[in-house]
Scaffold this motif. Structure first.
Motif, PDB file in Angstrom:
ATOM      1  N   LEU A 114       0.851  -1.188   0.000  1.00 12.43           N
ATOM      2  CA  LEU A 114       0.000   0.000   0.000  1.00 12.43           C
ATOM      3  C   LEU A 114       0.887   1.238   0.000  1.00 12.43           C
ATOM      4  CD1 LEU A 114      -2.881   1.270   0.309  1.00 12.43           C
ATOM      5  CD2 LEU A 114      -2.468   1.232   2.780  1.00 12.43           C
ATOM      6  N   LYS A 115       0.610   2.178  -0.902  1.00 15.16           N
ATOM      7  CA  LYS A 115       1.311   3.460  -0.956  1.00 15.16           C
ATOM      8  C   LYS A 115       0.357   4.569  -0.542  1.00 15.16           C
ATOM      9  CE  LYS A 115       4.341   2.129  -4.809  1.00 15.16           C
ATOM     10  NZ  LYS A 115       4.754   2.468  -6.202  1.00 15.16           N
ATOM     11  N   HIS A 116       0.845   5.476   0.296  1.00 14.53           N
ATOM     12  CA  HIS A 116       0.016   6.608   0.739  1.00 14.53           C
ATOM     13  C   HIS A 116       0.819   7.895   0.581  1.00 14.53           C
ATOM     14  CE1 HIS A 116      -2.831   9.019   2.999  1.00 14.53           C
ATOM     15  NE2 HIS A 116      -1.817   9.477   3.723  1.00 14.53           N
ATOM     16  N   LYS A 117       0.204   8.910  -0.032  1.00 15.01           N
ATOM     17  CA  LYS A 117       0.840  10.212  -0.213  1.00 15.01           C
ATOM     18  C   LYS A 117       0.241  11.192   0.785  1.00 15.01           C
ATOM     19  CE  LYS A 117      -0.266  12.833  -3.695  1.00 15.01           C
ATOM     20  NZ  LYS A 117      -0.429  13.375  -5.061  1.00 15.01           N
ATOM     21  N   PHE A 118       1.077  11.673   1.715  1.00 12.75           N
ATOM     22  CA  PHE A 118       0.617  12.666   2.682  1.00 12.75           C
ATOM     23  C   PHE A 118       0.471  14.030   2.023  1.00 12.75           C
ATOM     24  CE2 PHE A 118       2.844   9.529   5.345  1.00 12.75           C
ATOM     25  CZ  PHE A 118       1.813   9.201   6.224  1.00 12.75           C
ATOM     26  N   SER A 119       1.449  14.355   1.145  1.00 12.46           N
ATOM     27  CA  SER A 119       1.456  15.629   0.433  1.00 12.46           C
ATOM     28  C   SER A 119       2.357  15.466  -0.777  1.00 12.46           C
ATOM     29  CB  SER A 119       1.949  16.758   1.345  1.00 12.46           C
ATOM     30  OG  SER A 119       3.313  16.558   1.671  1.00 12.46           O
ATOM     31  N   ALA A 120       2.547  16.549  -1.494  1.00  9.97           N
ATOM     32  CA  ALA A 120       3.453  16.485  -2.637  1.00  9.97           C
ATOM     33  C   ALA A 120       4.897  16.268  -2.198  1.00  9.97           C
ATOM     34  CB  ALA A 120       3.349  17.773  -3.452  1.00  9.97           C
ATOM     35  N   THR A 175      10.720  15.384   1.261  1.00 11.33           N
ATOM     36  CA  THR A 175      11.508  16.514   0.794  1.00 11.33           C
ATOM     37  C   THR A 175      11.169  17.716   1.656  1.00 11.33           C
ATOM     38  OG1 THR A 175       9.827  17.154  -0.835  1.00 11.33           O
ATOM     39  CG2 THR A 175      11.573  15.661  -1.583  1.00 11.33           C
ATOM     40  N   ALA A 176      12.179  18.563   1.862  1.00 16.61           N
ATOM     41  CA  ALA A 176      11.994  19.756   2.696  1.00 16.61           C
ATOM     42  C   ALA A 176      12.559  20.951   1.952  1.00 16.61           C
ATOM     43  CB  ALA A 176      12.685  19.572   4.049  1.00 16.61           C
ATOM     44  N   PHE A 179      16.190  22.292  -0.971  1.00 18.08           N
ATOM     45  CA  PHE A 179      17.541  21.786  -0.750  1.00 18.08           C
ATOM     46  C   PHE A 179      17.595  20.384  -0.134  1.00 18.08           C
ATOM     47  CE2 PHE A 179      17.750  26.495  -0.037  1.00 18.08           C
ATOM     48  CZ  PHE A 179      18.298  26.798  -1.275  1.00 18.08           C
ATOM     49  N   PHE A 180      16.683  20.077   0.767  1.00 12.86           N
ATOM     50  CA  PHE A 180      16.786  18.842   1.533  1.00 12.86           C
ATOM     51  C   PHE A 180      15.811  17.782   1.010  1.00 12.86           C
ATOM     52  CE2 PHE A 180      18.382  21.960   4.568  1.00 12.86           C
ATOM     53  CZ  PHE A 180      19.506  21.328   5.063  1.00 12.86           C
ATOM     54  N   SER A 181      16.264  16.532   1.039  1.00 15.87           N
ATOM     55  CA  SER A 181      15.389  15.396   0.782  1.00 15.87           C
ATOM     56  C   SER A 181      15.972  14.187   1.506  1.00 15.87           C
ATOM     57  CB  SER A 181      15.265  15.104  -0.718  1.00 15.87           C
ATOM     58  OG  SER A 181      16.502  14.701  -1.263  1.00 15.87           O
ATOM     59  N   ARG A 232      19.974  13.893   1.813  1.00 21.16           N
ATOM     60  CA  ARG A 232      20.580  14.576   0.668  1.00 21.16           C
ATOM     61  C   ARG A 232      20.397  16.088   0.797  1.00 21.16           C
ATOM     62  NH1 ARG A 232      18.320   9.776  -1.193  1.00 21.16           N
ATOM     63  NH2 ARG A 232      16.253  10.762  -1.151  1.00 21.16           N
ATOM     64  N   PHE A 233      21.483  16.803   0.539  1.00 21.10           N
ATOM     65  CA  PHE A 233      21.432  18.266   0.469  1.00 21.10           C
ATOM     66  C   PHE A 233      22.013  18.672  -0.881  1.00 21.10           C
ATOM     67  CE2 PHE A 233      23.111  22.515   0.826  1.00 21.10           C
ATOM     68  CZ  PHE A 233      22.104  23.192   1.496  1.00 21.10           C
TER      69      PHE A 233
END
Length: 377
Positions: A114-120, A175-176, A179-181, A232-233
């Motif tokens: 099961l895959k769930h997407k909270f947001s983009a 992802t944030a 720059f950040f993921s 990752r940055f």
């Protein structure tokens, strides 16, 4: 829905050997099976395997997807198990002969998730899997008769082993900003079977390991849990000085359970003239690979810097593996459950041979730092 057909041509040298009655390592029954179970294409013998695949994906909501995958996956036999010593007869009763009629190893895999997407920017995935692995190679003793030498026996690899694996896997991605993921995954699995190595029967015959149990047991390469994280940055922006722009830093963190081992129980000790104390014990054959050594954590880092000039991309990277120089053991002392190190107790079986406490290969690679340059056109 899909199909995949894998094939491999075994080689004209093998076919010529199969047709030579003077080669004693190939029995008459083996010759017949080779020609019965291989196909012919313009005089060349080959084997093939058809692998069906099925994948189903169903959107439950706008943010949730349920999926199911089923498939057959094949892997060619290890070449050494196919071609070894086909033209010779060894005086060593534990010498292994290759089998040119080996079938590919096959895995039948089932997966539901099961895959769930909270947001983009964030998503989670959960899945369960089961793998049935069969036609694994294992060494077996076979007997035959030849008018020149009478009855004789040899050990040959045959497709007679199997294993099964099942487990759960959880994955999270985030992802944030620009720059950040990062992502993280946790896997719990159980792998059981009959043999941890195709050579187990040879080692039993030679008295180097105890008789294999009749039931399934944990395999030496079973890994109950693994936790992986990637951070990752990336700094690739416009209108910024190239000296502080166009670079990335990746961190890979991995924690996993230690190696499985079969516990040995100390029964007695023997002291030699040089003052060394050797330990005599018995292996827990009722629970092979039933113990797990301590878990370990490793961290890898990679820094990359890019420069651009008239359509060219060039730069350098620094890759550091095992940043904290953690010792990851290859082998575990069955008496203590710890890695072999100077001062550790050792089995009397090593008397007269290489001391495992002093073997430099007892650990995997220590910290490694690599500096590289690249140029892209």
């Amino acid at each position: 829905i899909g199909m995949r057909y894998d094939y491999w041509f075994i080689g004209s040298e093998v076919t010529e050997a199969m047709m030579n009655p003077d080669i004693l390592t190939i029995t008459e029954a083996g010759r017949q099976r080779y020609f019965d179970e291989t196909s012919n294409l313009f005089g060349a013998r080959f084997k093939g395997h058809l692998s069906p695949r099925l994948g189903i994906s169903h959107p439950v909501t706008d943010n949730d997807v349920l999926y199911f995958n089923y498939g057959h996956f094949s892997q060619l036999p290890t070449y050494n198990y196919v071609y070894a010593k086909l033209n010779t007869v060894s005086d060593n009763p534990y010498s292994l002969i290759g089998n040119p009629n080996l079938d590919p190893k096959t895995t039948v895999a089932y997966e539901i998730g099961l895959k769930h997407k909270f947001s983009a920017a964030s998503a989670v995935e959960f899945k369960a899997y089961y793998k049935d692995m069969f036609d694994y190679e294992t060494a077996q003793t076979i007997t035959s008769f030849n008018p020149l030498v009478g009855n004789y026996s040899l050990m040959m690899y045959l497709n007679m082993d199997y294993a099964r694996s099942y487990g759960l896997e959880f994955m999270f991605r985030q992802t944030a900003g620009r720059f950040f993921s990062g992502d993280a995954s946790f896997t719990y699995s159980v792998t059981t079977g009959k043999s941890s190595s195709p050579d187990d029967n040879v080692l039993v015959e030679a008295g180097m390991i105890p008789e294999k149990p009749l039931t399934e047991n944990y395999l030496s390469w079973d890994e109950p849990f693994r936790l992986i994280g990637n951070l990752r940055f990336h700094m690739y922006e416009d209108n910024i000085s190239p000296w502080i722009n166009n670079w990335s830093l990746n961190a890979h963190i991995e924690a996993q359970s230690g190696r499985r081992y079969t516990e040995s129980v100390i029964l007695d000790t023997v002291s030699t003239a040089d003052g060394t104390t050797w330990y005599i014990g018995t292996s827990r054959t009722d629970n092979p690979y039933g113990e797990i050594a301590d878990p370990y954590i490793t961290v890898d880092l990679k820094f990359t810097k890019d420069f651009y000039y008239k359509g060219l991309s060039y730069g350098f990277y620094i890759d550091i593996e095992n940043v904290f120089n953690h010792k990851v053991p290859r082998r575990i002392n069955p008496f203590t459950g710890e890695p072999y190190d100077p001062g550790e107790i050792i089995s009397y079986n090593y008397y007269g041979g290489r001391n495992p406490n002093d073997d430099p290969s007892r650990y995997y690679s220590p910290r490694q730092i690599m500096l590289g340059l690249f140029l892209r056109f």
